[in-house]
Design an enzyme around this catalytic site. Structure first.
Site, PDB file in Angstrom:
ATOM      1  CG  HIS A  10       0.942  26.816   8.740  1.00  0.00           C
ATOM      2  ND1 HIS A  10       2.449  26.413   7.780  1.00  0.00           N
ATOM      3  CD2 HIS A  10       0.595  27.306   6.927  1.00  0.00           C
ATOM      4  CE1 HIS A  10       2.320  26.640   7.557  1.00  0.00           C
ATOM      5  NE2 HIS A  10       1.857  27.656   6.465  1.00  0.00           N
ATOM      6  CB  SER A  57       5.600  23.875   3.665  1.00  0.00           C
ATOM      7  OG  SER A  57       4.087  23.962   4.192  1.00  0.00           O
ATOM      8  CG  ASP A  63       2.618  20.678   4.105  1.00  0.00           C
ATOM      9  OD1 ASP A  63       0.928  21.166   3.703  1.00  0.00           O
ATOM     10  OD2 ASP A  63       3.390  21.406   3.705  1.00  0.00           O
ATOM     11  CG  HIS A  64       1.182  23.120   6.708  1.00  0.00           C
ATOM     12  ND1 HIS A  64       0.084  23.973   6.163  1.00  0.00           N
ATOM     13  CD2 HIS A  64       2.147  23.173   6.115  1.00  0.00           C
ATOM     14  CE1 HIS A  64       0.075  24.480   5.859  1.00  0.00           C
ATOM     15  NE2 HIS A  64       1.857  24.354   5.143  1.00  0.00           N
TER      16      HIS A  64
END
Length: 581
Positions: A509, A134, A399-400
């Site tokens: 992630h 992040s 963000d991801h």
């Protein structure tokens, strides 16, 4: 809306030529059409540099603007919503859940931001990682420059935790530009206000974990690094207009009792009472630590707000509602922030983070992840109701991504948190009924995870079988009994944890693209697939005050397009501070 043909657009671009002249020293009104911007051809990734990333982003944004004929559109206000970890499967599952909770068709239901007229895809990789974190991703969104994992507001040049090398490598953020331009500024989040995403709006450190001075290494302190809590309070000028989230004890003296949570105490070792400092610096502002206190403010007359509603992260929406905790919802914080910010005739910049989407996914708990995503959609709706789409650009993105999967062949209307009811195979004949089963004969859920703490093997805290939230384990064993029989498990329970393939202490992630949704002036420029740092450039190229501020920092070419990376030292001088931190 009329759009020129691809051939016409190509002809326009080919007819244009590069103008890379001297930077503007005063406010520049950009022309309706912008000449193409030259970007040096480089070997990648070794040739990537902060100036290259900035110019690449500027060129991409200018091209997107030309393709969409949005170059003449001007935003007065900008709101960036960041659903931390809000992957495409998360959005899809959340809108099904939201519809089912309302008793309507979930598959066709659209959350607030899914109704926006323009959308795009964002590539999220960082300069050193395929699957990002992040810190580097939010830095790219806020500064127009991609950087390393773990870096906040700092370019890729220094090594991690090297404070000395990071001086001079700070990246100027959208919020900092807005502040210098006389706009109001805000950052609100469901995480600690010093966490990676909000910190990237105002902070600069080569280590995302330095949220409070107690976290800093001795070397970092000796080299002049300052923690994010201190950076927030010491923000140049009059500081952020609105800052709301969690992390209260990071602003309190070490040993000081938290005013709400028994057993929690302040963490600061430097002798600074940051909350007291903020109140003395802003006598016309309001410091609040509960939802009721926020609700009691006369927001139309309140000049600044600091809201710290939890000792650490705010509660998940599920706990906040069911446990009746006195924390405001993200929608309430958003509406309150806008009421304060819009007092400024120069406009405002606001970042809103649904930060606990990410935490729930790391925890392997789909229930809370979808709940948090719906709560962020409610916040977007609140923003729409408190702003005018004719002058406010709203961008919703992530963000991801994460590793949550949306799979199987569940029938239409199947409970998104339930077991798959329907076919096992896409070649099955029509009319498949009852529980779908895996090849070994056991039922399975629609949602799952590629890795994480939902792995069904035994851990040092829970036995083999389905896991219950929260599951914090240090050691795992591989499953010896095969998959559990989920026919005997209530998978829609808030604390049920979906199965994961690999045992991990925390789910990771994902590396795939995430979505961008946009509404308002300049929104049409968000189309196709773009690098994540281009988001910054689309915003500043359609917001005159931000664009003009970049020109004052020496970033603009002859046409008034910001193409050269501004230095943080120039920004400090612009706001009347010495050029050395």
């Amino acid at each position: 809306m009329f759009r020129p043909s691809p051939l016409a657009r190509r002809a326009t671009l080919l007819a244009s030529f590069s103008l890379l002249g001297a930077c503007a020293g005063q406010a520049v009104t950009p022309p309706a059409a912008t000449a193409a911007i030259d970007v040096p051809a480089i070997p990648r990734p070794d040739g990537e540099t902060p100036p290259w990333w900035f110019r690449q982003g500027a060129a991409s944004a200018a091209q997107l603007s030309a393709q969409s004929n949005s170059g003449t559109q001007r935003a007065k206000n900008v709101i960036v919503f960041l659903g931390d970890g809000m992957s495409l499967p998360t959005i899809a599952a959340a809108h099904v859940r939201a519809g089912q909770l309302k008793g309507v068709d979930g598959e066709s239901y659209r959350m607030s931001f899914e109704r926006f007229p323009f959308s795009a895809l964002s590539r999220t990789y960082e300069t050193d990682q395929q699957t990002p974190d992040s810190a580097g991703t939010m830095t790219a969104i806020m500064s127009g420059v991609k950087t390393r994992a773990g870096f906040i507001g700092v370019s890729q040049v220094p090594r991690r935790q090297d404070c000395t090398a990071s001086h001079g490598q700070e990246l100027v953020s959208t919020l900092e530009l807005a502040s210098a331009a006389g706009m109001s500024t805000g950052a609100i989040t469901t995480t600690r206000i010093t966490h990676a995403t909000p910190a990237a709006t105002y902070g600069h450190l080569p280590e995302r974990n330095w949220e409070v001075d107690a976290d800093l290494t001795a070397d970092a302190k000796a080299q002049g690094c300052k923690d994010f809590a201190a950076q927030l309070i010491d923000f140049p000028g009059n500081g952020l207009t609105v800052a709301m989230g969690g992390g209260r004890t990071e602003f309190m003296l070490a040993g000081e009792d938290d005013p709400v949570e028994q057993g929690k105490v302040g963490q600061r070792l430097d002798g600074r009472d940051l909350i007291g400092e903020w109140k003395r610096r802003h006598p016309d502002g309001a410091y609040v630590w509960s939802g009721q206190q926020l609700k009691s403010l006369d927001l139309a007359r309140t000049k600044q707000v600091l809201g710290l509603f939890n000792a650490s992260h705010l509660s998940y929406e599920h706990e906040r509602v069911n446990d009746k905790l006195d924390e405001p919802s993200l929608a309430q914080m958003t509406a309150s922030a806008i009421d304060v910010l819009k007092q400024n005739p120069n406009g405002f910049f606001l970042m809103v983070e649904g930060g606990r989407i990410d935490h729930a996914l790391h925890a392997g708990n789909a229930y809370r992840a979808l709940d948090e995503t719906i709560a962020m959609a409610d916040a977007v709706e609140a923003a729409l109701q408190h702003t005018d789409p004719r002058d406010t650009l709203i961008v919703v993105t992530a963000d991801h991504s994460h590793t949550m999967t949306f799979a199987g062949y569940p029938r239409r209307g199947n409970d998104i948190l339930g077991l798959v009811q329907g076919h096992n195979d896409s070649y099955d004949e029509e009319g498949g009924a009852g529980l779908a089963r895996d090849a070994a004969g056991k039922p399975y859920t629609t949602l799952g995870f590629a890795n994480g703490p939902g792995y069904t093997g035994a851990s040092d805290t829970q036995p083999e079988g389905s896991k219950t939230f929260p599951h914090s384990a240090h050691e795992y064993s591989y499953a010896t009994k095969g998959r559990p029989d989920l026919a005997r498990v209530k998978t829609s329970d808030p604390d049920y944890m979906q199965e994961s393939i690999l045992p991990m202490k925390a789910e990771t992630h994902g590396g795939e693209d995430v979505a961008i949704f946009a509404n308002g002036p300049g929104a049409a420029a968000f189309h196709g697939e773009l690098e994540q740092n281009v988001i910054f450039h689309v915003i500043v190229q359609h917001t005159p005050r931000l664009r003009d501020e970049l020109c004052k920092l020496g970033s603009c070419n002859k046409e008034g397009v910001p193409v050269d990376r501004p230095t943080y030292q120039a920004w400090l001088q612009q706001v009347g501070l010495p050029a050395v931190r």
